[in-house]
Design an enzyme around this catalytic site. Structure first.
Site, mmCIF file in Angstrom:
data_model
loop_
_atom_site.group_PDB
_atom_site.id
_atom_site.type_symbol
_atom_site.label_atom_id
_atom_site.label_comp_id
_atom_site.label_asym_id
_atom_site.label_seq_id
_atom_site.Cartn_x
_atom_site.Cartn_y
_atom_site.Cartn_z
ATOM 1 N N ARG A 310 8.497 56.724 30.393
ATOM 2 C CA ARG A 310 9.241 55.511 30.042
ATOM 3 C C ARG A 310 8.605 54.809 28.842
ATOM 4 N NH1 ARG A 310 13.555 52.309 31.807
ATOM 5 N NH2 ARG A 310 14.065 53.803 33.429
ATOM 6 N N GLU A 716 14.219 44.547 35.713
ATOM 7 C CA GLU A 716 13.059 44.704 34.840
ATOM 8 C C GLU A 716 13.253 44.260 33.388
ATOM 9 O OE1 GLU A 716 13.111 48.886 36.138
ATOM 10 O OE2 GLU A 716 10.936 48.720 36.104
HETATM 11 N N1 MTE Z 1 12.332 40.148 41.983
HETATM 12 C C1 MTE Z 1 11.655 39.624 43.020
HETATM 13 N N2 MTE Z 1 11.943 38.370 43.415
HETATM 14 N N3 MTE Z 1 10.683 40.331 43.652
HETATM 15 C C2 MTE Z 1 10.342 41.603 43.255
HETATM 16 O O1 MTE Z 1 9.461 42.229 43.855
HETATM 17 N N4 MTE Z 1 10.788 43.447 41.688
HETATM 18 C C3 MTE Z 1 11.289 43.815 40.362
HETATM 19 C C4 MTE Z 1 12.709 43.296 40.151
HETATM 20 N N5 MTE Z 1 12.792 41.909 40.533
HETATM 21 C C5 MTE Z 1 11.041 42.182 42.151
HETATM 22 C C6 MTE Z 1 12.073 41.407 41.552
HETATM 23 C C7 MTE Z 1 11.288 45.249 40.109
HETATM 24 S S1 MTE Z 1 9.842 45.978 39.647
HETATM 25 C C8 MTE Z 1 12.422 45.998 40.203
HETATM 26 S S2 MTE Z 1 12.422 47.641 39.810
HETATM 27 C C9 MTE Z 1 13.699 45.424 40.653
HETATM 28 O O2 MTE Z 1 13.580 44.052 40.976
HETATM 29 C C10 MTE Z 1 14.179 46.197 41.871
HETATM 30 O O3 MTE Z 1 15.312 45.665 42.422
HETATM 31 P P1 MTE Z 1 16.796 45.926 41.848
HETATM 32 O O4 MTE Z 1 16.849 47.354 41.423
HETATM 33 O O5 MTE Z 1 17.656 45.630 42.997
HETATM 34 O O6 MTE Z 1 16.954 44.996 40.703
HETATM 35 MO MO1 MOS Z 2 10.171 48.463 39.688
HETATM 36 S S1 MOS Z 2 8.429 48.753 38.631
HETATM 37 O O1 MOS Z 2 10.803 49.979 39.124
HETATM 38 O O2 MOS Z 2 9.628 48.784 41.246
#
Ligand code: MTE
Ligand code: MOS
Length: 763
Positions: A310, A716
């Site tokens: 990535r 992200e």
């Molecule tokens: N938001 C909150 N509140 N807590 C989290 O741990 N993780 C992030 C993001 N937002 C996270 C977050 C990460 S690393 C990812 S990959 C995505 O949420 C995963 O969830 P989604 O694919 O449903 O967006």
């Molecule tokens: Mo998010 S780093 O892909 O859990």
């Protein structure tokens, strides 16, 4: 419409009133035991002997476990990889688990773990990226993205520059630490409540450790108190240890790491070092890039291959690079094994071009914004270095909105005026355009399943493979199902993620949660709906087209006599007519493919775009700095839930700001992490968030690809927008030298580093 509505997080009230149940809040059955890890105090060495006799004799201790007690495989890294649950012959970092102590209370377990005696013969250790590079110590072979002829293009370029810099790692600092609670059942069955983003991997790891079939182990995840990537692979060891102890003692076992142990024992964001050369023309158009990105993988593979991939697929960021070579090294060090962290190498990858473009601008005496825009990808014409067309390109739109909404031209003039009359405090304005690829780089992970039940009162139970970690996945998928049945969201109960309900799932990661699980749930719900329509059509002798679901009701249009019934009434009729009201749903992302060896293909279903501007102030006597204002625009397609997405963008930006400014991991010369809690490791607080914080979703930008209701992922990408804070800090520092000289600014740009950069500029 229920989708695209700003509905609040389904657990919002429970979160803020303390009523949301996390694993440590669950009632403990009688006989519950508590576990504590014994960790290696040495960064590298041969493990000669583990003496747990004192620990075993300590008050309350019920059992102790080492590698020798594992009935199955001593492996927590999944098939094809090898990372032991407990070290057996060697230790590889300070914090590696060597043994587990189980006692009646948590305090007893932790006190007893301190009594373990380890006999380790210290060996050679590698504690930084340079040493690893010098010794060619890698966890995987270097990988390269190559396009064109960068050597020839570099040679013939009218201008060339080279530079080097580095960025540190980042601790996830999820509020809920790593935890698992394992409950033994009949015949060796086991239920494990795990705070994990990847229930299926936890299931596999627990079964492997116990030497049993996968169907004996059920993983349940109602919610995580934050994951941020830190509970994608790292939760497996915690659950595996609890599972082992529960299986062997026949009693419920809980393992919860205190913050200090959590920080010492688990992986973090990869720190990177960069070297690059860039060739360009007199206008500032990039002609060639030759870059080396060296990541600190830590002691084992973990998810480093994906992070490197990535990083390399994001070196281009928003810019067309005709000739490029980017080489990624995965350096093996005797430190925590680094892992996924929001952005997954993307944030590290994009820094190269931001550094380069700022230097090109300084070199040519041009405006760094103009140089960026000049190098933007053109829509639908240009390909990334790995061969994917940049379609549906919103770069120009996002940038125009930030420039206008942030009144950047006016503010830049004001900042210049301020700097002219302010010798001590300097201000800076930084910008950042974003392109971020959405999908797992490993094509097979781009799949999801769901399970929907409709009950005869018209209430609906929803289950899918995604985990809720605060990001609002559950409410988004509820919205999707509500939209299919045209019922109120209150009719739908999202349920804990469970490997027993939806099997063989992918981690909730790579921001794909709602893309994948949204579609899977849509498929499940729509299957039931089509059955209901078929039944109603026969039952009421009406054409399928004349049956309409709306506002919690079903209308059967018939000449002269419309019939309206509640959704529940039709469900009841369907039951009486022996129609199944339960269905699975499955989705796999189309179009993605990736050749990992050649580093070419279409790894991403689509790109999401964004732009940011940040203004900072720097005290040139102390290096202290703060963000005064940020203006962000993020492309979320047709957002499933704008208020959830705004929250994601704000949170991600501040988390990125922390990574690039104040969060510093510091290891002593023995390789012991010394920043192990909030007193020494500074995450941004509420007062570090920009006091003026304008966040906008890009309007009227439904995804061109068939994403769920034309939405785009949000988890992200906005973290990368914080890069604008880093470029703003450089801009403020360079004001000391009247913007004539470019300055190296390693991240995190702590006050010390900012001060050092100012000192270099002054000399
Ligand atoms: N938001 C909150 N509140 N807590 C989290 O741990 N993780 C992030 C993001 N937002 C996270 C977050 C990460 S690393 C990812 S990959 C995505 O949420 C995963 O969830 P989604 O694919 O449903 O967006
Ligand atoms: Mo998010 S780093 O892909 O859990």
């Amino acid at each position: 419409m229920t989708v695209h509505a700003s509905l609040r997080h389904d657990s919002a009230l429970k979160h803020v009133t303390g009523q949301a149940i996390y694993i440590d809040d669950m009632p403990e059955p009688p006989g519950t035991l508590h576990a504590a890890l014994v960790l290696s105090p040495i960064a590298s060495g041969r493990l000669r002997r583990i003496d747990l006799s004192k620990a075993a004799a300590a008050p309350g201790v019920v059992a102790t476990f080492t590698a020798a007690d594992i009935p199955g495989h001593n492996n927590i890294a999944g098939p094809g990889k090898d990372e032991p649950l407990f070290a057996h012959d060697r230790v590889e970092f300070i914090g590696q688990a060597v043994a587990l102590v189980v006692a009646g209370t948590l305090d007893q377990a932790r006190a007893a773990a301190e009594l373990a005696q380890l006999d380790i013969e210290p060996g050679e250790e590698i504690l930084d990226i340079e040493t690893a590079l010098a010794r060619k110590a890698y966890v995987q072979a270097p990988s390269t993205i190559l396009r064109g002829d960068p050597d020839a293009a570099m040679k013939s370029a009218p201008h060339r520059l080279s530079a080097a810099f580095s960025v540190g790692g980042q601790e996830h600092f999820y509020l809920e630490g790593q935890i698992a609670f394992a409950l033994p059942g009949e015949d060796g069955d086991l239920v494990v409540h795990s705070s994990t983003q990847h229930p299926t991997e936890v299931q596999h790891v627990c079964a492997e450790i116990l030497g049993c079939a996968f169907n004996r182990v059920t993983i349940v995840v109602r919610r995580l108190g934050g994951g941020f990537g830190g509970k994608e692979s790292n939760a497996s060891a915690i659950a595996g240890a609890a599972a082992l102890a529960a299986a062997r003692t026949g009693r419920p076992v809980k393992l919860r790491l205190p913050r200090e142990i959590d920080m010492i024992a688990t992986g973090k964001r990869h720190g990177f070092q960069y070297r690059y050369e860039v060739g360009f023309d007199g206008e500032g158009r990039v002609l060639a890039l030759d870059a080396v990105l060296a990541a600190d993988a830590g002691w084992s593979l973990d998810m480093t291959p994906g992070v490197i991939a990535r990083a390399l697929t994001h070196v281009d960021n928003a810019y067309w690079l005709p000739h490029v070579r980017a080489v990624g090294y995965a350096c093996r060090t005797n430190l925590q094994s680094n892992t996924a962290f929001r952005g997954f190498g993307g944030p590290q990858g994009v820094l190269v071009m931001e550094d380069a473009l700022d230097r090109i601008a300084r070199h040519l005496g041009r405006d760094p914004w103009d140089i960026r825009v000049l190098n933007f990808y053109r829509d639908g014409q240009d390909e990334t270095p790995y061969g994917q067309k940049v379609d549906e390109n919103h770069l120009a739109r996002c940038w125009a909105e930030v420039k206008q909404g942030g009144a950047l031209e006016r503010r830049r003039a004001e900042i210049d005026a301020f700097n002219r009359t302010s010798p001590i405090l300097k201000r800076g304005l930084g910008v950042f355009p974003l392109k971020f690829g959405i999908s797992f780089n490993l094509p097979h992970l781009n799949q999801a399943g769901a399970l929907v039940h409709v009950y005869t009162d018209g209430s609906i139970r929803l289950n899918h493979g995604g985990t809720e970690m605060g990001q609002g996945l559950f409410i988004k998928v509820v919205q999707v199902v509500a939209e299919v049945f045209k019922v109120d969201i209150d009719r739908i109960r999202p349920s804990a993620t469970s490997t027993a309900e939806v099997p063989n799932t992918s981690p909730t990661a790579a921001s794909t949660g709602s893309d994948l699980n949204g579609w899977a749930a849509w498929e499940a719900a729509n299957t039931i709906k089509q059955r209901m329509i078929a039944f109603a059509s026969e039952h009421f002798a009406s054409a399928a087209d004349d049956i309409e679901f709306a506002d919690g009701t079903v209308r059967i249009a018939k000449p002269g006599s419309n019939q309206v019934m509640s959704f529940g009434e039709l469900a009841r009729l369907c039951y009486q007519g022996r129609v199944s009201l339960s269905s699975t749903g499955f989705y796999k992302t189309p179009k993605v493919h990736w050749d990992g060896a050649a580093m070419r293909g279409r790894p991403f279903f689509y790109f999401s775009f964004g732009a940011a501007a940040a203004e900072v102030a720097v005290d040139t006597l102390t290096g202290e700095n703060r963000v005064l204002r940020a203006d962000l625009v993020q492309d979320c397609g047709a957002s499933l839930n704008p208020s959830i997405d705004l929250g994601q963008i704000e949170g991600a930006f501040v988390q990125g700001q922390g990574w690039l400014t104040c969060e510093e991991l510091w290891w002593d010369k023995h390789g012991r992490l010394r920043t192990v809690g909030p007193s020494t490791y500074k995450i941004p607080g509420s007062r570090d968030a920009p006091p003026i914080f304008n966040v906008k979703l890009l309007d009227n930008a439904p995804s061109r690809e068939a994403t769920i209701f034309r939405s785009k992922a949000v988890g992200e990408p906005p973290l990368l927008l914080a890069t604008a804070v880093w470029t703003a800090l450089r801009n403020a520092i360079e004001a000391v030298g009247d913007h004539k000289t470019a300055v190296r600014l390693d991240a995190p740009a702590t006050p010390e580093r900012v001060l050092a950069a100012i000192a270099r500029l002054r000399n």
